[in-house]
Structure formats: C-alpha cells, structure tokens
Design an enzyme around this catalytic site. Structure first.
Site, PDB file in Angstrom:
ATOM      1  N   TYR A  26       0.517  12.810  -9.589  1.00 13.24           N
ATOM      2  CA  TYR A  26       0.015  11.820  -8.647  1.00 13.24           C
ATOM      3  C   TYR A  26       0.906  11.696  -7.423  1.00 13.24           C
ATOM      4  O   TYR A  26       0.452  11.275  -6.356  1.00 13.24           O
ATOM      5  CB  TYR A  26      -0.206  10.478  -9.342  1.00 13.24           C
ATOM      6  CG  TYR A  26      -1.568  10.442  -9.970  1.00 13.24           C
ATOM      7  CD1 TYR A  26      -2.685  10.100  -9.224  1.00 13.24           C
ATOM      8  CD2 TYR A  26      -1.766  10.826 -11.292  1.00 13.24           C
ATOM      9  CE1 TYR A  26      -3.953  10.116  -9.774  1.00 13.24           C
ATOM     10  CE2 TYR A  26      -3.027  10.852 -11.859  1.00 13.24           C
ATOM     11  CZ  TYR A  26      -4.123  10.495 -11.083  1.00 13.24           C
ATOM     12  OH  TYR A  26      -5.375  10.530 -11.627  1.00 13.24           O
TER      13      TYR A  26
ATOM     14  N   HIS B 256      -1.832   5.198 -15.083  1.00 14.18           N
ATOM     15  CA  HIS B 256      -1.856   6.633 -15.365  1.00 14.18           C
ATOM     16  C   HIS B 256      -0.711   7.059 -16.282  1.00 14.18           C
ATOM     17  O   HIS B 256      -0.576   8.246 -16.585  1.00 14.18           O
ATOM     18  CB  HIS B 256      -1.791   7.434 -14.067  1.00 14.18           C
ATOM     19  CG  HIS B 256      -3.076   7.415 -13.297  1.00 14.18           C
ATOM     20  ND1 HIS B 256      -4.243   7.923 -13.813  1.00 14.18           N
ATOM     21  CD2 HIS B 256      -3.377   6.946 -12.055  1.00 14.18           C
ATOM     22  CE1 HIS B 256      -5.212   7.777 -12.914  1.00 14.18           C
ATOM     23  NE2 HIS B 256      -4.720   7.172 -11.851  1.00 14.18           N
TER      24      HIS B 256
END
Length: 711
Positions: A254, A411
């Site tokens: 990410y 996440h």
C-alpha cells in the site's frame, strides 16, 4: 556518442533555462517551458525514446477504436469498469503524445472524450455495485477509482487546454470537473478528510484539479483539510501516515499504491507554489518514502508481501516509475535510483523523465544500494518497525525480514514477529499476502475474498507464533491497533546482522521475543539464518510456530509418513479450518531437521527446543468450497501444554542441483548437533557444529552492549 553528448547539452540548457510559470498549460508533470527539450529528448535519449514510442503506440491504438463512455454498471473487472480504466489511460496517453507531436488528432480525441463524459456524468447515479453508500463512486463501484480517474483526466485536460475554445472548456469544467470536485469534497467528505490512502487519492485529485482550473479554495482544502485547520488534508496525511524513515503504516504494497497521489500532488504544489518547499517538508520525507519503498523489495523487484498485498507486485509498477523519476529529478539525484529506472526500462514523458534519461545516457547509474535497515513505523517512529537484514551482492542476495510493526489499519494482518526469508532470487520462507483476485469479476468482483478474513489475516497463515490455535489479538482490529511491538536490538556488521523484537500484548499474559540473525561463518558459503523465538507465559499453553516454505521436502531427520487418505482439517477457526493435516510426528530426540529443495538450491532447517517437539506438515485447501485459496505448504514446530517455551532453528543454505547436467552437489548440510545449552528469562544459549567446529551462540536479553555473543 559525441553527438549524443552535444544534443544532451542543448537539452540540459533548455531544461534548466527557466522556471515554471503558474497557470500556463501544461503545468504538471510535463510543463510548457520544457516541451522543446522533451521533444528533442524523445528523439535522442534511448530510454526516453523507447518510453515515448511505447506510449505513442498505446495512443495510436486508442485512436483506432471508437470512443466508448458507457453507463457504469459493473464491479471490479467487469466490462464498464475496465472500459473507464482504459479511457483514463487513453486520455493521458493521447494528451501526452499531442504535446510531443503537435498533431491535433490526439488533442481532438481527448476533447471528444471529455465532452462525452461532461454530457453524461451528472446523469449517472451512485454506482449500482457499490458495497457502501458512503464509499460509492459514480464511474466506479468504489469512489477510490473515481479519484484515480480524475487524476489522470485532469492531467490530460491540462495538456490539451490550449487547443480548446472557451465554450468547450466551460462545458468540460462546469459539467464534469466542477461536479466532480463537489462530489469528492461534499458527498465524499468523510473520505476526503480520512487519514488513509483513499483520502490521499481524493484530496490529490481535488488539489491538482484546483490548480489546473484556478480554484484556490479547493487547493487550500486539499492541502489543509476541509476546515482549513491542518488536522486533515495533504500535510496531515504526510504527518500521520509515514514514519520519520518514510515507512507507510499499511505496509509496502500500500505504500507503493499511496505514493502516486502523494508525489503527483507534490509536483503540482512545487510547480504552482514553489515557496511551500513541499519536497523539503518534514526533512524531505517524500524522498525517504520513495527510497524506503524500494528498500522494502527483494532483488527480484517484488515488494515484501506484508499485510493485504498482491504477492507479485514489483517496483516496475507505474507508481514507482513516477516515484523514481521524481525522486531523482526533483529531490535528490542519487545515482542508484538510475539503476532502478533501468530495471523498470521506462521513464515518464515529463520534465523528470527527461532529466533521468539524460543522466542514464551520461552513464551515471550505479547498482541500487540495498541496505540492512531497521525501518521505524509510526508517525513519531515509536511504533515498532520492519527489520531488513541483507547479505551478498544483488545478483544472489540473502534477505531476512522481521515484521515488528504496527497493525497497518484495516489492511493489517495479525502476524506480529512474522519472518520472511529470501535467497537465490526467490522466496524461501514466504508470506501469503492477501486472498484476492484483483479485478477478476468472477472472484468476488475483484475485491478481497471472505478467505482474506478467515485465512490470510489469521496468524497461522504467517511465520510467527500461534497460541492455543487462536490468532493474535483474537483477530480483533481495535485491540491490535492499540499496541505495537518493541525493538530490543539491531546490529549490522559484515558477518553478523541481527534484529530482535518483543511483543507483549498479542496474547494475554504472554511475552513473545524473536531474535533473528544472518551469521556468516567460515565453514559455509552463505550465512546461516539463526532464529530464536522465546515465549514467556503465566500458565501452560499450546504453541505452534509455522514455517511456510517454497520448494519440496527432500530429507528429514526422522521418517515422516504422510496421510494417504481421509485428510482432516487441523482446527475449526482462526485459519486452522483451512489447513489439511498431512502428517503429525513427535520427535524421538531433542532436535531434528527438514531439508527442502527450492529453485535448485538446498535449505536445511535444523530445530530444537527446551521441550520435546512435534512436527506437523500442513497444506492449504480445507474448507474452501469456491477454490479461492492459493496452494501452500508448511512445517509447524508444535508444543502442547507447556508454560515457557523457546523454539530454536538454524537454516543452512547449501549445494545445488543441475537438472540439465543431472548433477547434485552438497545435498547434505554441514550443520550438526544443534543444542539448547541454557535458557532463562535473561539468556538463551545454543550450540551447533559446522564441520566439527563448535559454535556457541548466546543472546543476553538484558545487555544491550553484549546482546549477541558468539564464540
């Protein structure tokens, strides 16, 4: 060569001969003042030329097809979803080619498509496939994709701005871009102010659009937040999402994704408001973020698949192409970044791409400097981190990763003190990453699958300790976000690289300490991976320490007979329900080993403990009716009904096979007699032999000046 250098000098003069003037068009990645130099570079500089020709081929392909702006109806990977993705790429490609060629057909393509969108956008409802009313897009099923679309589209508009008449500009701005700005900042205000990668994409789209349309109120909101108080907005995102080392809290995958809006908006700010010195902000943090992102890859270009990662994502992705170009051109011209660009084999057709291509043509590139690092996590650098230990040249490097970072928001996975190990250009002890088929509509609409929760995030899916077959923090995000591991020790010397970290909160009244090292001894060609995992508890528990490996088992210290039929799941919850138990063997001695052949190289993991061990061989696939789970194999060091526990392993990398020549060398490990000599709260001492030479390896947990003692 002399001609190239002469042309390069002309380009260099043109490139640095003037400053960007606000409200000229184009004025973002490719600026009006440098267009002549970039055109010359596209003819003379090899990597810029090949990059441009590839982009032009895509633009020409777009021109050969009919413009299609369908009403959005599909989820990720569906027809309309993919068409709108192609559209925003084609917009930017054609607009860029127009600037290089001055051929009006490319600008006309962009104009026609934007006018088509302008005539339809306000009639589209929120996307019918959205999973949340608060996060629905209009063009895509989630608003995140709308933000991405806008960042591409506004760059295209900036590139063809001067070819449009006032009527055309008014229609595109008033019927497309202004409604988009209102949708992003009003309808999606929660996302706009969210400290998260979705928020970053939103505000970057708003800020860049505000600059191009000369709407300063939107620029200010993007930089300082909706309330203009700095509590949200771009600067707050930089302050809160990155550590002082430039590590992004959601993890490398990410970080790669979030970098693009960060650096694109930074470039726009630098061009329009250079007095803000955005690239100097927070001690050049954006440059650190780009470098740190590259340091969280292995030499095969793949990012460490920590948290919700797609496992095969590399630094060749477009985000790092932009990142490497801008880091070199606009922040600090580190020559090893040019090596990354050469491996990416492309540059952006832009001011930055020109400068990078020129440096490469002048042979300034040096090999990328992969480093042994402790990368701090948390906005203040006090929320654990990632230990990266490296040994050897880039061509055949060992790399050990210890994940001792914060949760990583939604996440994040429940895998504190997770271990990854790379060698020979590949993974050996690997991480599963996420359970997702990105943009494959038939697999959950391309979104995260249910197995991401039931398997990929659970502790047993990783190379770290599981207590009582229950995931760390009971797999509850709120609990995990409130705590983080602590670094105990880090060392980087030529023959010994060590990272040691502690986690006190993953399980109630249990302390976990993992000390992992790469130790080079004279008797071995490659360093040994020495891993000591200490568990201190208030009462007896069952402990499982998985090692998820690549390759095939070729030898074991004791004969292990696998199940021939009637496989059963290892458990019922926390990921255990997805594991087939293939074999279960209690060791008859205090130590043992398992040898694996992986990519024609042998890896023998020797292990021992302070209590008798049981070895479990498992594979992924149980309770998977939709066949969503990827294949995987592990051996688990298991211990039941004991209080304190210490797992010791030494992995020896040795030998090779040559399938063509049908030869095998050094198939057996030279490591023998692994023993746990002493173990207490303050100290762990192990011994082993290498070609009959005795080594003593001691960890002194409370002595930072003599933490590791080897003799």
């Amino acid at each position: 060569m002399q001609n190239i250098i002469k042309i390069n000098f002309i380009i260099f003069f043109l490139f640095f001969g003037a400053n960007v003037v606000a409200q000229q068009h184009p004025s973002l990645m490719l600026t009006k003042v440098n267009i002549v130099a970039i055109r010359k570079g596209c003819d003379s500089l090899p990597i810029l030329k090949t990059s441009y020709l590839a982009l032009k081929a895509d633009a020409d392909e777009a021109l050969s097809t009919t413009i299609n702006v369908p009403k959005p109806v599909d989820g990720g990977g569906g027809y309309t979803h993919e068409q709108h993705k192609r559209n925003y790429t084609s917009l930017l490609n054609c607009a860029t080619v127009y600037q290089i060629t001055s051929e009006k057909k490319y600008a006309d393509y962009v104009k026609t498509m934007l006018l088509d969108y302008a005539g339809k956008y306000q009639n589209w409802p929120n996307h019918p496939k959205s999973k949340s009313l608060d996060d629905a897009g209009k063009i895509f099923w989630q608003s995140l994709n709308d933000y991405v679309w806008q960042i591409y589209a506004i760059q295209a508009y900036d590139l063809v701005y001067d070819t449009l008449n006032k009527t055309e500009r008014d229609k595109i701005e008033n019927e497309l871009f202004i409604p988009i700005l209102k949708f992003f900042t009003e309808d999606r205000k929660v996302v706009f102010d969210k400290i998260h990668n979705h928020g970053t994409w939103n505000l970057a789209a708003v800020g860049i659009t505000g600059y191009v349309l000369n709407k300063p109120v939107y620029v200010k909101k993007a930089i300082y937040g909706s309330n203009l108080d700095g509590k949200t907005g771009y600067l707050a995102q930089i302050n809160k999402l990155f550590s002082p080392d430039g590590y992004y809290m959601e993890g490398p995958y990410y970080q790669r994704y979030a970098l693009l809006p960060f650096i694109l908006f930074a470039k726009a700010i630098q061009n329009y408001q250079p007095e803000l010195n955005i690239f100097k902000y927070r001690d050049e943090l954006l440059a650190k973020a780009i470098h740190t992102s590259l340091q969280t890859t292995y030499t095969n270009k793949v990012f460490f698949p920590i948290n919700d990662a797609i496992r095969d994502k590399t630094f060749e992705s477009i985000e790092l192409v932009y990142g490497s170009n801008l880091a070199y051109a606009d922040i600090k011209p580190d020559a090893d970044l040019l090596d990354i660009v050469q491996q990416q084999n492309k540059v952006i057709i832009s001011d930055a791409g020109l400068k990078v291509a020129l440096a490469i043509a002048q042979n300034k590139a040096v090999p990328f400097n992969y480093q042994t690092l402790w990368i701090k996590d948390g906005a203040k650098g006090d929320e654990g981190g990632i230990g990266v230990l490296r040994f050897g040249q880039n061509i055949d490097q060992q790399c050990l990763v210890l994940k001792a970072s914060s949760q990583g928001m939604g996440h994040g996975h429940f895998d504190r003190l997770n271990l990854l190990f790379y060698d020979n250009g590949t993974e050996h002890f690997y991480d599963y990453g996420s359970a997702r088929f990105l943009n494959i509509d038939t697999k959950g609409g391309g979104n995260y699958l249910p197995e991401n929760q039931t398997w990929a995030k659970q502790t047993v899916a990783h190379n770290t300790l599981v207590v009582d077959q229950t995931s760390q923090y009971q797999a509850q995000l709120s609990l995990a976000e409130s705590n983080h591991p602590t670094l105990l020790y880090f060392n980087n010397t030529p023959k010994l690289k060590v990272v040691s970290a502690k986690e006190d909160h993953a399980y109630e009244n249990i302390s976990l300490i993992r000390t992992s090292a790469l130790l080079k001894i004279d008797e071995t060609e490659k360093p040994l991976l020495i891993d000591v995992f200490k568990v201190i508890a208030d009462k007896p528990h069952q402990y499982d320490l998985p090692f998820w490996y690549q390759g095939k088992i070729v030898n074991t210290s004791e004969k292990i007979i696998a199940q021939r039929n009637n496989l059963t799941a290892l458990g019922t919850d926390f990921g255990y329900q997805h594991l087939w138990l293939n074999a279960d063997k209690k060791l008859s001695s205090a130590s043992g080993f398992i040898s694996v052949l992986n990519k024609n190289r042998f890896y023998t993991t020797h292990f021992t403990s302070n209590q008798p061990l049981k070895i479990k061989l498992v594979s992924i696939g149980a309770n998977d009716p939709d066949l969503n789970l990827a294949e995987g194999k592990a051996f688990i060091l298991s211990q039941s009904d004991f209080k304190n526990q210490t797992f010791i392993s030494v992995t020896d990398t040795h030998g090779n096979t040559n399938p063509v020549k049908e030869t095998v060398t050094d198939a057996s490990s030279i490591i023998t007699d692994l023993k746990l000599v002493e173990d207490s709260i303050t100290q762990t001492t192990i011994s082993f032999k290498a070609k009959d030479k005795l080594y003593i390896y001691q960890i002194n947990y409370q002595n930072k000046n003599n933490y590791i003692n080897i003799r």
